[in-house]
Scaffold this active site. Structure first.
Site, PDB file in Angstrom:
ATOM      1  N   HIS A 166       0.834  -1.216   0.000  1.00  0.00           N
ATOM      2  CA  HIS A 166       0.000   0.000   0.000  1.00  0.00           C
ATOM      3  C   HIS A 166       0.863   1.258   0.000  1.00  0.00           C
ATOM      4  O   HIS A 166       0.431   2.303   0.474  1.00  0.00           O
ATOM      5  CB  HIS A 166      -0.957   0.037   1.203  1.00  0.00           C
ATOM      6  CG  HIS A 166      -1.677  -1.253   1.448  1.00  0.00           C
ATOM      7  ND1 HIS A 166      -2.893  -1.546   0.871  1.00  0.00           N
ATOM      8  CD2 HIS A 166      -1.325  -2.343   2.174  1.00  0.00           C
ATOM      9  CE1 HIS A 166      -3.272  -2.763   1.253  1.00  0.00           C
ATOM     10  NE2 HIS A 166      -2.336  -3.271   2.035  1.00  0.00           N
ATOM     11  N   SER A 287      15.855  21.212 -16.094  1.00  0.00           N
ATOM     12  CA  SER A 287      14.690  22.023 -16.395  1.00  0.00           C
ATOM     13  C   SER A 287      15.169  23.309 -17.068  1.00  0.00           C
ATOM     14  O   SER A 287      16.274  23.776 -16.809  1.00  0.00           O
ATOM     15  CB  SER A 287      13.962  22.339 -15.090  1.00  0.00           C
ATOM     16  OG  SER A 287      13.283  23.571 -15.191  1.00  0.00           O
ATOM     17  N   LYS A 293      16.954  21.381 -10.787  1.00  0.00           N
ATOM     18  CA  LYS A 293      16.290  20.106 -11.091  1.00  0.00           C
ATOM     19  C   LYS A 293      17.076  19.138 -11.950  1.00  0.00           C
ATOM     20  O   LYS A 293      17.831  19.517 -12.826  1.00  0.00           O
ATOM     21  CB  LYS A 293      14.945  20.390 -11.785  1.00  0.00           C
ATOM     22  CG  LYS A 293      13.949  20.982 -10.820  1.00  0.00           C
ATOM     23  CD  LYS A 293      12.559  20.913 -11.354  1.00  0.00           C
ATOM     24  CE  LYS A 293      12.069  19.485 -11.435  1.00  0.00           C
ATOM     25  NZ  LYS A 293      10.743  19.435 -12.039  1.00  0.00           N
ATOM     26  N   GLU A 300      10.094   8.199 -16.941  1.00  0.00           N
ATOM     27  CA  GLU A 300       8.804   8.851 -17.205  1.00  0.00           C
ATOM     28  C   GLU A 300       8.330   8.555 -18.619  1.00  0.00           C
ATOM     29  O   GLU A 300       7.153   8.275 -18.854  1.00  0.00           O
ATOM     30  CB  GLU A 300       8.923  10.363 -17.016  1.00  0.00           C
ATOM     31  CG  GLU A 300       9.051  10.772 -15.563  1.00  0.00           C
ATOM     32  CD  GLU A 300       9.238  12.278 -15.420  1.00  0.00           C
ATOM     33  OE1 GLU A 300       8.392  12.913 -14.799  1.00  0.00           O
ATOM     34  OE2 GLU A 300      10.234  12.815 -15.949  1.00  0.00           O
TER      35      GLU A 300
END
Ligand code: ARG
Length: 470
Positions: A166, A287, A293, A300
């Site tokens: 979970h 970025s 970043k 992804e």
């Protein structure tokens, strides 16, 4: 080689004299598959060479004619490989394009190639030859992916990582055990593709348009030349079956499920909240606006591309469900789905293999510390009591209370004093501290297939020998 006496086959001629006017240009464009089925050209040439050899063998054409056809087809292969064969929409599809060029090269004998054959059995043959090759290469890629994961796992037997259910901290694990789970998934993917291969590797060639042919062809001979395991028993089935493509898409979708789950984990692990891995510069991007970043673009994209592979599977299923026997032009729509599925899965597998090989670094200090900061050893306290004769459910309830009071006191289980333990239950002794240390918690799960270090080492060596034996 150009035979000036022979007219090149135009589309009109290919479709017979029944047609009086040319196709509307927009309809020609709409109808054409050459823009994508050129992907099949090498297989079309190979399939046609086998067909030509068979025609000569059974005496439908002469041996010399057979040779001319085979050589002409080989010449087209060279032209294609050198970038000189670029048929346009006027060729309609790769099959017509090849036949037309062949006739330009070898003259009228080129027009004999299509004897006892239809584009329906031809395209089915090409697609299977293509997919067979792709499956072989995909299986090889899966092996490389497994090897990379396994090598990484071997380095991290002793590295601990929180295990979740979970997405809540559950029980600590050996990182190797976690990585081995993906080796197992890839193993099933590899096996599944092997199963699909058996049903891909059947020859529809010689099914004709749908009913077979009046010529005394030898289907088993072409099948043998092309390395097929057997022939389709039924000509109608031979030209209209696309189960093999659907089955492949299903296997491809499962590969993507596995890659996507791993991607999701890497993305989480790379976040500052988890900080279990550092992404290397070679596999992450920055970025354009936030200089701090480092983005996990590779996982992804893999997660994102998974959707289109599922979409193609759905597309193929829907494509087939209402088709009457036998060939219908709808079937031309199978190709882009199949090609894109193959390309996507292969690209994703390659990218994930590189990512796992050199694109990220686990942070053992951080990981080993993470498992010491939670209550993921609570089950072990209950097991400790149960081993001392306390019924498990009773022990479980007791530990639940301990967790509650510890949480309220801002303590972890390891911080409780022996007196505190003994007020909970007199069975606790000093060895409780050893029993709940993360390393011991992992080590103790020594059941077959569990995360205990001994089990993990055995699993690693089984996985190694499995890779070595194939
Ligand atoms: N381009 C066609 C396809 O991909 C080849 C088969 C055409 N057959 C036909 N009867 N029109 O399906």
């Amino acid at each position: 080689m150009n035979n000036s006496a022979s007219q090149p086959l135009t589309q009109q001629q290919t479709w017979s004299q029944r047609f009086e006017s040319a196709l509307h240009p927009a309809i020609a464009q709409f109808n054409a598959s050459i823009g994508f089925d050129i992907e099949l050209i090498e297989y079309d040439l190979t399939g046609s060479q086998a067909h030509a050899k068979m025609l000569a063998k059974v005496g439908i054409i002469s041996p010399e004619e057979g040779e001319q056809l085979v050589n002409g087809l080989e010449q087209i292969r060279q032209e294609y490989r050198q970038g000189f064969f670029n048929p346009g929409v006027d060729a309609e599809d790769v099959h017509f394009a090849v036949e037309r060029r062949l006739t330009e090269l070898v003259g009228d004998v080129g027009k004999k190639l299509h004897t006892a054959r239809s584009r329906n059995d031809q395209v089915g043959t090409d697609t299977r030859l293509y997919l067979r090759d792709q499956i072989t290469q995909l299986r090889q890629q899966l092996r490389e992916f497994q090897t990379v994961l396994l090598t990484l796992a071997e380095q991290h037997v002793e590295t601990l990582i929180p295990g979740y259910t979970h997405l809540q901290r559950a029980q600590p694990l050996s990182l190797a055990h976690h990585l081995l789970a993906y080796v197992e998934m890839a193993q099933r993917d590899w096996e599944r593709l092997g199963d699909v291969y058996k049903r891909v590797n059947l020859s529809p060639l010689g099914s004709g348009a749908l009913a077979g042919t009046t010529f005394p062809i030898d289907r088993h001979y072409t099948a043998e030349l092309l390395g097929f395991d057997a022939v389709y028993e039924n000509s109608l089935d031979g030209v209209s079956d696309r189960d093999f493509a659907i089955e492949f898409s299903c296997a491809a979708s499962l590969i993507m499920v596995h890659l996507s789950r791993l991607s999701e984990e890497v993305i989480l692990w790379a976040s500052e909240e988890f900080a279990f891995v550092t992404l290397k510069d070679s596999c992450s991007t920055g970025s354009s606006i936030m200089p701090q970043k480092k983005n996990p673009d590779v996982p992804e994209l893999v997660r994102g591309k998974t959707g289109r592979v599922f979409g193609h599977l759905q597309g193929l299923l829907v494509l087939m469900k209402g088709l009457p026997l036998a060939y219908n032009k709808d079937l031309q729509e199978d190709k882009e789905a199949l090609f894109d599925t193959v390309k996507t899965v292969r690209a994703c597998l390659e990218a994930m293999t590189i990512l796992m090989q050199e694109g990220l670094e686990f942070r053992p200090t951080r990981l080993n510390a993470a498992v010491a900061e939670d209550f993921s050893n609570a089950t072990d306290v209950a097991d400790y009591l149960a081993a001392k004769g306390v019924p498990f459910r009773e022990a479980y309830n007791l530990v639940g209370k301990v967790v509650k009071t510890s949480l309220a006191a801002g303590k972890l289980l390891k911080d409780l004093t022996l007196e505190e333990w003994q007020t909970i239950h007199p069975a606790f002794e000093t060895d409780i501290y050893e029993a709940i240390a993360p390393r011991q918690v992992v080590s103790a799960r020594n059941s077959y297939g569990g995360t205990g270090f001994e089990q993990v080492k055995a699993a690693l060596s089984r996985a190694r020998s499995r890779l070595a034996s194939s």
